[in-house]
Write a protein that holds these residues in place. Structure first.
Motif, PDB file in Angstrom:
ATOM      1  N   MET A   1     -26.666  11.933 -12.142  1.00 18.89           N
ATOM      2  CA  MET A   1     -25.428  11.215 -11.941  1.00 18.89           C
ATOM      3  C   MET A   1     -24.300  12.233 -11.712  1.00 18.89           C
ATOM      4  SD  MET A   1     -23.594   8.377 -14.401  1.00 18.89           S
ATOM      5  CE  MET A   1     -25.165   7.735 -14.869  1.00 18.89           C
ATOM      6  N   THR A   2     -23.494  12.010 -10.709  1.00 15.41           N
ATOM      7  CA  THR A   2     -22.391  12.907 -10.371  1.00 15.41           C
ATOM      8  C   THR A   2     -21.059  12.224 -10.683  1.00 15.41           C
ATOM      9  OG1 THR A   2     -23.713  13.839  -8.585  1.00 15.41           O
ATOM     10  CG2 THR A   2     -21.351  14.248  -8.509  1.00 15.41           C
ATOM     11  N   PRO A   3     -20.160  12.900 -11.394  1.00 19.64           N
ATOM     12  CA  PRO A   3     -18.866  12.284 -11.682  1.00 19.64           C
ATOM     13  C   PRO A   3     -17.978  12.226 -10.439  1.00 19.64           C
ATOM     14  CG  PRO A   3     -18.932  14.508 -12.558  1.00 19.64           C
ATOM     15  CD  PRO A   3     -20.302  14.210 -12.008  1.00 19.64           C
ATOM     16  N   THR A   4     -17.047  11.304 -10.463  1.00 17.42           N
ATOM     17  CA  THR A   4     -16.050  11.159  -9.408  1.00 17.42           C
ATOM     18  C   THR A   4     -14.679  11.291 -10.041  1.00 17.42           C
ATOM     19  OG1 THR A   4     -17.458   9.713  -8.097  1.00 17.42           O
ATOM     20  CG2 THR A   4     -15.100   9.575  -7.673  1.00 17.42           C
ATOM     21  N   LEU A   5     -13.834  12.094  -9.447  1.00 21.19           N
ATOM     22  CA  LEU A   5     -12.467  12.276  -9.921  1.00 21.19           C
ATOM     23  C   LEU A   5     -11.604  11.146  -9.375  1.00 21.19           C
ATOM     24  CD1 LEU A   5     -10.360  14.164 -11.281  1.00 21.19           C
ATOM     25  CD2 LEU A   5     -10.120  15.268  -9.059  1.00 21.19           C
ATOM     26  N   CYS A   6     -10.939  10.405 -10.252  1.00 28.14           N
ATOM     27  CA  CYS A   6     -10.033   9.334  -9.828  1.00 28.14           C
ATOM     28  C   CYS A   6      -8.602   9.851  -9.899  1.00 28.14           C
ATOM     29  CB  CYS A   6     -10.210   8.109 -10.729  1.00 28.14           C
ATOM     30  SG  CYS A   6      -9.173   6.711 -10.219  1.00 28.14           S
ATOM     31  N   ILE A   7      -7.899   9.773  -8.778  1.00 22.76           N
ATOM     32  CA  ILE A   7      -6.514  10.258  -8.694  1.00 22.76           C
ATOM     33  C   ILE A   7      -5.608   9.067  -8.416  1.00 22.76           C
ATOM     34  CG2 ILE A   7      -4.930  11.862  -7.565  1.00 22.76           C
ATOM     35  CD1 ILE A   7      -7.433  13.462  -6.652  1.00 22.76           C
ATOM     36  N   TRP A   8      -4.631   8.865  -9.255  1.00 23.18           N
ATOM     37  CA  TRP A   8      -3.709   7.722  -9.203  1.00 23.18           C
ATOM     38  C   TRP A   8      -2.586   8.013  -8.212  1.00 23.18           C
ATOM     39  CZ3 TRP A   8      -3.713   3.613 -12.988  1.00 23.18           C
ATOM     40  CH2 TRP A   8      -2.588   2.776 -12.949  1.00 23.18           C
ATOM     41  N   TYR A   9      -2.295   7.057  -7.351  1.00 22.88           N
ATOM     42  CA  TYR A   9      -1.196   7.167  -6.387  1.00 22.88           C
ATOM     43  C   TYR A   9      -0.319   5.925  -6.470  1.00 22.88           C
ATOM     44  CZ  TYR A   9      -3.730  11.029  -4.299  1.00 22.88           C
ATOM     45  OH  TYR A   9      -4.375  12.228  -4.110  1.00 22.88           O
ATOM     46  N   ASP A  10       0.899   6.088  -6.054  1.00 22.67           N
ATOM     47  CA  ASP A  10       1.841   4.966  -5.988  1.00 22.67           C
ATOM     48  C   ASP A  10       1.834   4.409  -4.565  1.00 22.67           C
ATOM     49  OD1 ASP A  10       3.830   3.111  -6.312  1.00 22.67           O
ATOM     50  OD2 ASP A  10       5.444   4.565  -6.603  1.00 22.67           O
ATOM     51  N   GLY A  11       0.686   3.836  -4.165  1.00 20.55           N
ATOM     52  CA  GLY A  11       0.585   3.176  -2.869  1.00 20.55           C
ATOM     53  C   GLY A  11       0.234   4.053  -1.691  1.00 20.55           C
ATOM     54  N   ALA A  12       0.010   5.345  -1.891  1.00 20.62           N
ATOM     55  CA  ALA A  12      -0.196   6.251  -0.765  1.00 20.62           C
ATOM     56  C   ALA A  12      -1.558   6.935  -0.787  1.00 20.62           C
ATOM     57  CB  ALA A  12       0.909   7.301  -0.744  1.00 20.62           C
ATOM     58  N   ALA A  13      -2.552   6.329  -1.411  1.00 22.19           N
ATOM     59  CA  ALA A  13      -3.867   6.973  -1.520  1.00 22.19           C
ATOM     60  C   ALA A  13      -4.481   7.285  -0.159  1.00 22.19           C
ATOM     61  CB  ALA A  13      -4.818   6.104  -2.344  1.00 22.19           C
ATOM     62  N   LEU A  14      -4.379   6.365   0.794  1.00 20.67           N
ATOM     63  CA  LEU A  14      -4.968   6.597   2.115  1.00 20.67           C
ATOM     64  C   LEU A  14      -4.229   7.713   2.850  1.00 20.67           C
ATOM     65  CD1 LEU A  14      -7.036   5.939   4.272  1.00 20.67           C
ATOM     66  CD2 LEU A  14      -5.543   4.075   5.042  1.00 20.67           C
ATOM     67  N   GLU A  15      -2.913   7.679   2.837  1.00 18.35           N
ATOM     68  CA  GLU A  15      -2.126   8.736   3.492  1.00 18.35           C
ATOM     69  C   GLU A  15      -2.464  10.099   2.892  1.00 18.35           C
ATOM     70  OE1 GLU A  15       2.534  10.109   4.192  1.00 18.35           O
ATOM     71  OE2 GLU A  15       2.110   8.398   2.886  1.00 18.35           O
ATOM     72  N   ALA A  16      -2.557  10.180   1.574  1.00 21.55           N
ATOM     73  CA  ALA A  16      -2.870  11.445   0.910  1.00 21.55           C
ATOM     74  C   ALA A  16      -4.277  11.918   1.297  1.00 21.55           C
ATOM     75  CB  ALA A  16      -2.749  11.294  -0.601  1.00 21.55           C
ATOM     76  N   ALA A  17      -5.268  11.024   1.214  1.00 19.35           N
ATOM     77  CA  ALA A  17      -6.645  11.406   1.537  1.00 19.35           C
ATOM     78  C   ALA A  17      -6.771  11.872   2.985  1.00 19.35           C
ATOM     79  CB  ALA A  17      -7.590  10.235   1.253  1.00 19.35           C
ATOM     80  N   GLU A  18      -6.075  11.197   3.894  1.00 20.67           N
ATOM     81  CA  GLU A  18      -6.118  11.619   5.299  1.00 20.67           C
ATOM     82  C   GLU A  18      -5.479  12.996   5.490  1.00 20.67           C
ATOM     83  OE1 GLU A  18      -4.346   8.181   7.160  1.00 20.67           O
ATOM     84  OE2 GLU A  18      -6.320   7.254   7.495  1.00 20.67           O
ATOM     85  N   PHE A  19      -4.394  13.270   4.774  1.00 19.81           N
ATOM     86  CA  PHE A  19      -3.775  14.602   4.830  1.00 19.81           C
ATOM     87  C   PHE A  19      -4.737  15.659   4.295  1.00 19.81           C
ATOM     88  CE2 PHE A  19      -1.499  17.901   2.404  1.00 19.81           C
ATOM     89  CZ  PHE A  19      -0.914  18.579   3.463  1.00 19.81           C
ATOM     90  N   TYR A  20      -5.363  15.385   3.155  1.00 24.41           N
ATOM     91  CA  TYR A  20      -6.309  16.348   2.587  1.00 24.41           C
ATOM     92  C   TYR A  20      -7.450  16.614   3.567  1.00 24.41           C
ATOM     93  CZ  TYR A  20      -3.908  14.840  -1.720  1.00 24.41           C
ATOM     94  OH  TYR A  20      -2.975  14.504  -2.670  1.00 24.41           O
ATOM     95  N   ALA A  21      -7.929  15.559   4.232  1.00 25.59           N
ATOM     96  CA  ALA A  21      -9.028  15.716   5.192  1.00 25.59           C
ATOM     97  C   ALA A  21      -8.626  16.598   6.377  1.00 25.59           C
ATOM     98  CB  ALA A  21      -9.508  14.348   5.677  1.00 25.59           C
ATOM     99  N   ARG A  22      -7.366  16.527   6.783  1.00 26.10           N
ATOM    100  CA  ARG A  22      -6.881  17.386   7.882  1.00 26.10           C
ATOM    101  C   ARG A  22      -6.634  18.812   7.415  1.00 26.10           C
ATOM    102  NH1 ARG A  22      -3.406  13.051   8.461  1.00 26.10           N
ATOM    103  NH2 ARG A  22      -1.633  14.299   7.746  1.00 26.10           N
ATOM    104  N   THR A  23      -6.425  19.017   6.138  1.00 22.23           N
ATOM    105  CA  THR A  23      -5.947  20.290   5.619  1.00 22.23           C
ATOM    106  C   THR A  23      -7.036  21.166   5.015  1.00 22.23           C
ATOM    107  OG1 THR A  23      -3.811  19.250   5.176  1.00 22.23           O
ATOM    108  CG2 THR A  23      -4.259  21.329   4.042  1.00 22.23           C
ATOM    109  N   PHE A  24      -7.926  20.582   4.238  1.00 15.17           N
ATOM    110  CA  PHE A  24      -8.908  21.354   3.479  1.00 15.17           C
ATOM    111  C   PHE A  24     -10.290  21.263   4.116  1.00 15.17           C
ATOM    112  CE2 PHE A  24      -5.593  20.166   0.477  1.00 15.17           C
ATOM    113  CZ  PHE A  24      -5.288  21.397  -0.079  1.00 15.17           C
ATOM    114  N   PRO A  25     -11.029  22.379   4.138  1.00 16.91           N
ATOM    115  CA  PRO A  25     -12.384  22.343   4.686  1.00 16.91           C
ATOM    116  C   PRO A  25     -13.285  21.451   3.828  1.00 16.91           C
ATOM    117  CG  PRO A  25     -11.977  24.443   3.594  1.00 16.91           C
ATOM    118  CD  PRO A  25     -10.673  23.688   3.600  1.00 16.91           C
ATOM    119  N   ASP A  26     -14.337  20.943   4.442  1.00 14.41           N
ATOM    120  CA  ASP A  26     -15.326  20.117   3.748  1.00 14.41           C
ATOM    121  C   ASP A  26     -14.666  18.946   3.014  1.00 14.41           C
ATOM    122  OD1 ASP A  26     -17.861  19.296   2.928  1.00 14.41           O
ATOM    123  OD2 ASP A  26     -17.865  20.600   1.164  1.00 14.41           O
TER     124      ASP A  26
END
Length: 157
Positions: free
Chosen positions: A1-26
Motif C-alpha cells: 500500500m502506498t500513501p497519498t499526500l493530501c494537500i488542502w486548497y481554497d478552490g485552486a487545486a486544479l490550477e495548482a496541480a497544472e502549474f506543478y505539472a508544467r514546472t516539475f519533472p515527473d
C-alpha cells in the motif's frame, strides 16, 4: 500500500496541480473529480479533488475552502543538481505569484511552502567535519535562493 499526500486548497487545486505539472519533472495530473453534491466550500459538479503525481509522489489536491491555510510547518523539499535547475524551479514559483523566503524556501501563490535545495547544500551541512558543516550552514543562513558557488566556496573554506 502506498500513501497519498493530501494537500488542502481554497478552490485552486486544479490550477495548482497544472502549474506543478508544467514546472516539475515527473509530475502530471492523473484525475479530476467533481463533487456529487453541494458541500460547505463548493457546489455539486465543481472540482472537489485533483489527483496528481509530484515528482513521483502521489498527491490529492482537495478544494476544502479557506478554513485551513498552508503554513511553513509543512513544506516540500525539492533536491536540485545545479544552479540552472535551482534557478528554474525557484524562479518559476516566484514568477507565478509566489514569494521568496530565506535559506532556499519560497511559497507558491496558493501558500504552499517549498524548499529548493541543491544537493551540494545538503551534503555540505552533513559534512563530517563540523567546521565545514558550520561554514556551509552559516553561508546558507545569509541566502534567499541558494547560490551553489557560494556554498561550494564555504565548503572549501
Amino acid at each position: 500500500m502506498t500513501p497519498t499526500l493530501c494537500i488542502w486548497y481554497d478552490g485552486a487545486a486544479l490550477e495548482a496541480a497544472e502549474f506543478y505539472a508544467r514546472t516539475f519533472p515527473d509530475t502530471r495530473v492523473t484525475g479530476v473529480f467533481h463533487a456529487p453534491a453541494d458541500y460547505p466550500s463548493g457546489r455539486q459538479g465543481g472540482v472537489l479533488t485533483v489527483a496528481f503525481t509530484l515528482m513521483g509522489l502521489s498527491c490529492i489536491g482537495l478544494n476544502g475552502g479557506p478554513a485551513f491555510p498552508h503554513t511553513e510547518a509543512f513544506s516540500l523539499q525539492i533536491p536540485t543538481e545545479d544552479q540552472a535547475e535551482t534557478d528554474r524551479l525557484w524562479d518559476a514559483i516566484i514568477d507565478h505569484g509566489g514569494q521568496a523566503s530565506a535559506c532556499g524556501w519560497c511559497k507558491d501563490k496558493w501558500g504552499l511552502n517549498w524548499q529548493i535545495t541543491p544537493r551540494v547544500l545538503t551534503e555540505g551541512i552533513a559534512d563530517p567535519d563540523p567546521v565545514v558543516a558550520r561554514r556551509v550552514f552559516e553561508a546558507m543562513m545569509q541566502m534567499g535562493k541558494i547560490d551553489i558557488a557560494a556554498i561550494e566556496a564555504a565548503r572549501r573554506g
